[in-house]
Write a protein that holds these residues in place. Structure first.
Motif, mmCIF file in Angstrom:
data_model
loop_
_atom_site.group_PDB
_atom_site.id
_atom_site.type_symbol
_atom_site.label_atom_id
_atom_site.label_comp_id
_atom_site.label_asym_id
_atom_site.label_seq_id
_atom_site.Cartn_x
_atom_site.Cartn_y
_atom_site.Cartn_z
ATOM 1 N N CYS A 101 -6.864 -36.631 -98.024
ATOM 2 C CA CYS A 101 -7.527 -37.745 -98.686
ATOM 3 C C CYS A 101 -8.466 -37.171 -99.735
ATOM 4 O O CYS A 101 -9.227 -36.234 -99.459
ATOM 5 C CB CYS A 101 -8.311 -38.567 -97.664
ATOM 6 N N LEU A 102 -8.414 -37.703 -100.934
ATOM 7 C CA LEU A 102 -9.275 -37.189 -101.995
ATOM 8 C C LEU A 102 -10.755 -37.416 -101.709
ATOM 9 O O LEU A 102 -11.610 -36.763 -102.303
ATOM 10 C CB LEU A 102 -8.914 -37.831 -103.335
ATOM 11 N N ASP A 103 -11.072 -38.307 -100.802
ATOM 12 C CA ASP A 103 -12.464 -38.584 -100.453
ATOM 13 C C ASP A 103 -12.992 -37.663 -99.350
ATOM 14 O O ASP A 103 -14.121 -37.839 -98.897
ATOM 15 C CB ASP A 103 -12.617 -40.035 -100.001
ATOM 16 N N ASP A 104 -12.186 -36.709 -98.916
ATOM 17 C CA ASP A 104 -12.587 -35.805 -97.833
ATOM 18 C C ASP A 104 -13.767 -34.945 -98.283
ATOM 19 O O ASP A 104 -13.693 -34.258 -99.301
ATOM 20 C CB ASP A 104 -11.405 -34.921 -97.432
ATOM 21 N N ASP A 105 -14.857 -34.992 -97.532
ATOM 22 C CA ASP A 105 -16.073 -34.253 -97.891
ATOM 23 C C ASP A 105 -15.910 -32.736 -97.795
ATOM 24 O O ASP A 105 -16.721 -31.991 -98.320
ATOM 25 C CB ASP A 105 -17.236 -34.679 -96.991
ATOM 26 N N ARG A 106 -14.862 -32.287 -97.135
ATOM 27 C CA ARG A 106 -14.647 -30.848 -97.004
ATOM 28 C C ARG A 106 -14.081 -30.222 -98.275
ATOM 29 O O ARG A 106 -14.041 -29.006 -98.409
ATOM 30 C CB ARG A 106 -13.705 -30.567 -95.831
ATOM 31 N N GLU B 205 -0.287 -37.038 -108.715
ATOM 32 C CA GLU B 205 0.150 -37.821 -109.872
ATOM 33 C C GLU B 205 1.437 -37.267 -110.469
ATOM 34 O O GLU B 205 2.285 -38.023 -110.933
ATOM 35 C CB GLU B 205 -0.956 -37.878 -110.915
ATOM 36 N N ARG B 206 1.594 -35.972 -110.449
ATOM 37 C CA ARG B 206 2.823 -35.366 -110.984
ATOM 38 C C ARG B 206 4.030 -35.730 -110.115
ATOM 39 O O ARG B 206 5.107 -36.043 -110.622
ATOM 40 C CB ARG B 206 2.665 -33.858 -111.046
ATOM 41 N N TRP C 277 -2.159 -43.284 -109.666
ATOM 42 C CA TRP C 277 -2.630 -44.201 -108.643
ATOM 43 C C TRP C 277 -3.077 -45.486 -109.307
ATOM 44 O O TRP C 277 -3.778 -45.476 -110.322
ATOM 45 C CB TRP C 277 -3.795 -43.565 -107.899
ATOM 46 N N GLU C 278 -2.655 -46.609 -108.747
ATOM 47 C CA GLU C 278 -3.056 -47.912 -109.278
ATOM 48 C C GLU C 278 -3.911 -48.627 -108.254
ATOM 49 O O GLU C 278 -3.508 -48.770 -107.107
ATOM 50 C CB GLU C 278 -1.822 -48.756 -109.558
#
Length: 69
Positions: free
Chosen positions: A39-44, A58-59, A64-65
């Motif tokens: 997940c791009l929101d992962d704090d790690r 994205e490639r 992302w919409e």
């Protein structure tokens, strides 16, 4: 003497699944199948790691919409 009334136990209660440890599933997927779930929101992750993952996603799958309901 006060006798407490027994609580009704629904027979479907035993069919409830056990809570899943999502991080353990991700870890096992990586170790056994080389499958990565991130997940791009992962704090790690730091900014460069997030950006790299976003670009790869994205490639492979397109931009992302944001969907509003």
């Amino acid at each position: 003497m006060i006798v407490p009334t027994p609580r009704y136990r629904c027979p479907l209660g035993r069919l409830q699944p056990e809570p899943m440890d999502v991080e353990a599933v991700k870890r096992r997927g990586w170790r056994e199948r080389r499958l990565l779930v991130v997940c791009l929101d992962d704090d790690r992750l730091d900014w460069t790691e997030r950006e790299l993952i976003r670009r790869i996603g994205e490639r492979l799958y397109g931009a992302w919409e944001a969907r509003h309901g």
